[in-house]
Write a protein that holds these residues in place. Structure first.
Motif: not given
Length: 177
Positions: A17-22, A61-65
């Motif tokens: 998720l961090n990589r996705l957002h960056l 973000e909602r389902s996997a964080r």
């Protein structure tokens, strides 16, 4: 070592998720930077075509964080972001959208037409799945017309006997040296 799989999945999801957002921030930021500094691109097309990727990003973000308890233990690891099926398809849409944004950044507004390949690919995938299932179901109607269920043909011969008779009539000849 309790809940090792849960801890591993939580760490993997957080990193993904961090990589996705960056990456999303970088791709969209470069597009907007080029749009405002060098040459103007159509922001309405960017908004329309970036929305599915941003919606998928929000869904991930909602389902996997992962969520943690106050003592640091994993409460919920989140959904697996490496799952097959729908999750894999959503990753494909995200990657393709980033590619289209990159093309539109470099080539201009005409590059948005590349985004039309997503529905075309989905239609092709659905058609091949449907036609494969349809051809697989055709054989479920029973035995073929010239052979009975026990491997015996309509003339009362087994398949082996029919082959031997065909060989004797000259259909296939065995050559000995």
């Amino acid at each position: 070592m309790a809940q090792k799989a849960t801890k591993v999945q939580a760490a993997r999801n957080a990193a993904s998720l961090n990589r996705l957002h960056l990456i999303s921030l970088a791709v969209n930021g470069v597009f907007l930077l080029v749009n405002f500094l060098l040459s103007s691109r159509n922001l309405y097309l960017w908004l329309i075509f970036a929305l599915p990727s941003l919606a998928i990003e929000l869904w991930f973000e909602r389902s996997a964080r992962p969520s943690f308890n106050p003592d640091g233990t994993v409460r919920r690891a989140g959904e697996d972001l490496e799952a097959k099926g729908l999750t894999e398809w959503m990753w494909d849409i995200t990657y393709w959208t980033w590619g289209c944004i990159g093309l539109a950044t470099v080539l201009g507004n005409r590059a948005w037409w590349a985004w039309a390949l997503i529905p075309a690919y989905s239609a092709w995938l659905a058609w091949t799945t449907f036609s494969g299932a349809r051809s697989g179901l055709q054989g479920l109607g029973g035995a073929s017309q010239d052979a009975a269920p026990g491997g015996v043909s309509a003339a009362g011969q087994s398949k082996r006997q029919a082959k031997m008779e065909k060989r004797e009539k000259g259909g296939q000849r065995v050559a000995y040296r």
